[in-house]
Design an enzyme around this catalytic site. Structure first.
Site, mmCIF file in Angstrom:
data_model
loop_
_atom_site.group_PDB
_atom_site.id
_atom_site.type_symbol
_atom_site.label_atom_id
_atom_site.label_comp_id
_atom_site.label_asym_id
_atom_site.label_seq_id
_atom_site.Cartn_x
_atom_site.Cartn_y
_atom_site.Cartn_z
ATOM 1 N N ARG A 1 -28.076 46.579 81.928
ATOM 2 C CA ARG A 1 -27.107 45.826 81.045
ATOM 3 C C ARG A 1 -26.390 47.043 80.497
ATOM 4 O O ARG A 1 -26.524 48.168 80.650
ATOM 5 C CB ARG A 1 -28.037 45.285 79.852
ATOM 6 C CG ARG A 1 -28.689 44.219 80.037
ATOM 7 C CD ARG A 1 -29.428 43.705 78.884
ATOM 8 N NE ARG A 1 -28.591 43.040 77.850
ATOM 9 C CZ ARG A 1 -29.191 42.806 76.685
ATOM 10 N NH1 ARG A 1 -30.370 42.598 76.611
ATOM 11 N NH2 ARG A 1 -28.273 42.367 75.791
ATOM 12 N N HIS A 2 -25.009 46.746 79.894
ATOM 13 C CA HIS A 2 -24.357 47.636 79.235
ATOM 14 C C HIS A 2 -25.128 48.258 78.210
ATOM 15 O O HIS A 2 -25.953 47.707 77.412
ATOM 16 C CB HIS A 2 -23.047 46.942 78.612
ATOM 17 C CG HIS A 2 -23.347 45.850 77.712
ATOM 18 N ND1 HIS A 2 -23.435 46.063 76.441
ATOM 19 C CD2 HIS A 2 -23.167 44.617 78.019
ATOM 20 C CE1 HIS A 2 -23.875 44.857 76.017
ATOM 21 N NE2 HIS A 2 -23.629 43.741 76.946
ATOM 22 N N HIS B 1 -23.883 42.073 82.080
ATOM 23 C CA HIS B 1 -24.603 41.572 80.900
ATOM 24 C C HIS B 1 -25.955 40.676 80.980
ATOM 25 O O HIS B 1 -26.067 40.231 82.131
ATOM 26 C CB HIS B 1 -23.502 40.448 80.284
ATOM 27 C CG HIS B 1 -22.090 41.184 80.397
ATOM 28 N ND1 HIS B 1 -21.640 41.769 79.093
ATOM 29 C CD2 HIS B 1 -21.121 41.289 81.415
ATOM 30 C CE1 HIS B 1 -20.404 42.241 79.562
ATOM 31 N NE2 HIS B 1 -20.315 42.201 80.730
ATOM 32 N N GLU C 1 -19.724 38.154 81.297
ATOM 33 C CA GLU C 1 -20.826 37.660 80.646
ATOM 34 C C GLU C 1 -20.473 36.081 80.408
ATOM 35 O O GLU C 1 -19.476 35.609 80.505
ATOM 36 C CB GLU C 1 -21.157 38.167 79.064
ATOM 37 C CG GLU C 1 -22.077 37.530 78.291
ATOM 38 C CD GLU C 1 -23.701 37.435 78.910
ATOM 39 O OE1 GLU C 1 -23.600 37.153 80.163
ATOM 40 O OE2 GLU C 1 -24.584 37.919 78.347
ATOM 41 N N ASN D 1 -23.461 43.793 69.600
ATOM 42 C CA ASN D 1 -24.908 43.529 69.565
ATOM 43 C C ASN D 1 -25.481 43.957 68.361
ATOM 44 O O ASN D 1 -26.291 43.414 67.677
ATOM 45 C CB ASN D 1 -25.456 44.471 70.564
ATOM 46 C CG ASN D 1 -25.326 44.065 72.097
ATOM 47 O OD1 ASN D 1 -25.318 44.920 73.089
ATOM 48 N ND2 ASN D 1 -25.268 42.798 72.359
ATOM 49 N N ARG E 1 -17.234 47.001 77.405
ATOM 50 C CA ARG E 1 -18.711 47.394 77.085
ATOM 51 C C ARG E 1 -19.304 47.873 78.652
ATOM 52 O O ARG E 1 -20.101 48.912 78.806
ATOM 53 C CB ARG E 1 -19.690 46.676 76.253
ATOM 54 C CG ARG E 1 -19.885 45.228 76.947
ATOM 55 C CD ARG E 1 -20.119 44.446 75.790
ATOM 56 N NE ARG E 1 -20.658 42.978 76.005
ATOM 57 C CZ ARG E 1 -19.656 41.826 76.076
ATOM 58 N NH1 ARG E 1 -18.418 42.118 75.862
ATOM 59 N NH2 ARG E 1 -20.228 40.665 76.307
HETATM 60 O O1 F6P Z 1 -26.170 38.856 72.805
HETATM 61 C C1 F6P Z 1 -26.041 39.447 74.062
HETATM 62 C C2 F6P Z 1 -25.389 38.290 74.936
HETATM 63 O O2 F6P Z 1 -25.184 39.036 76.068
HETATM 64 C C3 F6P Z 1 -24.352 37.482 74.527
HETATM 65 O O3 F6P Z 1 -23.050 37.920 74.903
HETATM 66 C C4 F6P Z 1 -24.674 35.948 75.606
HETATM 67 O O4 F6P Z 1 -24.096 35.016 74.939
HETATM 68 C C5 F6P Z 1 -26.306 36.196 75.403
HETATM 69 O O5 F6P Z 1 -26.508 37.439 75.143
HETATM 70 C C6 F6P Z 1 -26.851 35.213 76.416
HETATM 71 O O6 F6P Z 1 -28.349 35.226 75.980
HETATM 72 P P1 F6P Z 1 -29.051 34.084 75.708
HETATM 73 O O7 F6P Z 1 -28.679 33.115 77.101
HETATM 74 O O8 F6P Z 1 -30.521 34.137 75.654
HETATM 75 O O9 F6P Z 1 -28.420 33.393 74.657
#
Ligand code: F6P
Length: 192
Positions: free
Chosen positions: A8-9, A144, A79, A15, A59
């Site tokens: 991951r970044h 991501h 992402e 975050n 990122r």
């Molecule tokens: O919080 C970091 C992140 O990469 C968000 O940008 C993304 O929406 C999320 O995690 C994805 O994780 P989840 O599907 O568990 O919400």
């Protein structure tokens, strides 16, 4: 033998603020990870040559900026698009879109953010990436959380429906090594 590395970044400003999506910079801690990453990769890959793939978001490119290898940026590695919820915290989503928040919890794989994507959508847009990965030599992918869950599930032969719950922590380099019996996984956690 060829290997695939995943990361991951580093921790981003979003975050830290617990906001999803966006295109923020790394936090100081995230930059510390970017400075440690070349040594982690060297520990794991030795002098092997590799190519770094990142997303088009800042990122992931900041995380990869110290790596002394050829780099490619793929839109398909961006992402999962949270649509109208982009830039919100989970608390804000629960408050503003309670029905969506519940629907996502009930079927996280199929749930599509209004104006955005589902995990299933991400799996589909990753198909060309997976095909290219199968043809390539050593690749290090810096991307991501949601995207890495899908790529990891693919190589680990885990059903894609389970990918939304897989654990892919920050500041950890994952090495995937194809073996006769399956894929060998090694995780190196950076102290940042
Ligand atoms: O919080 C970091 C992140 O990469 C968000 O940008 C993304 O929406 C999320 O995690 C994805 O994780 P989840 O599907 O568990 O919400």
């Amino acid at each position: 033998p060829r290997c695939i590395w995943l990361s991951r970044h580093g921790e981003s400003l979003y975050n830290v603020e617990k906001k999803i999506g966006g295109d923020s910079w790394l936090s100081e801690r995230g930059f510390r990870y970017s400075y440690k990453l070349p040594d982690l990769v060297k520990q794991s890959a030795g002098d092997a040559d590799l190519t770094v793939w990142t997303s088009t978001l800042i990122r992931t490119q900041q995380t990869a900026q110290e790596l002394p290898y050829k780099q490619l940026h793929w839109k398909a590695l961006d992402e999962l698009d949270a649509g109208v919820c982009d830039g919100m915290t989970y608390e804000e989503i629960e408050e503003k879109y309670p029905g969506d928040f519940k629907a996502r919890d009930e079927n996280k794989y199929e749930y599509r953010y209004p104006g955005g994507e589902s995990y299933r959508d991400v799996v589909i847009r990753l198909e060309p990436i997976i095909m290219e990965l199968e043809r390539q030599e050593n690749i290090l992918i810096v991307t991501h959380q949601a995207v890495l869950r899908c790529i990891y599930a693919y190589f680990m032969n885990v059903p894609q429906e389970e990918s939304p719950w897989m654990s892919i922590p920050l500041h950890t380099l994952i090495k995937l090594e194809p073996k006769a019996y399956g894929t060998k996984v090694t995780r190196i956690k950076a102290d940042v």
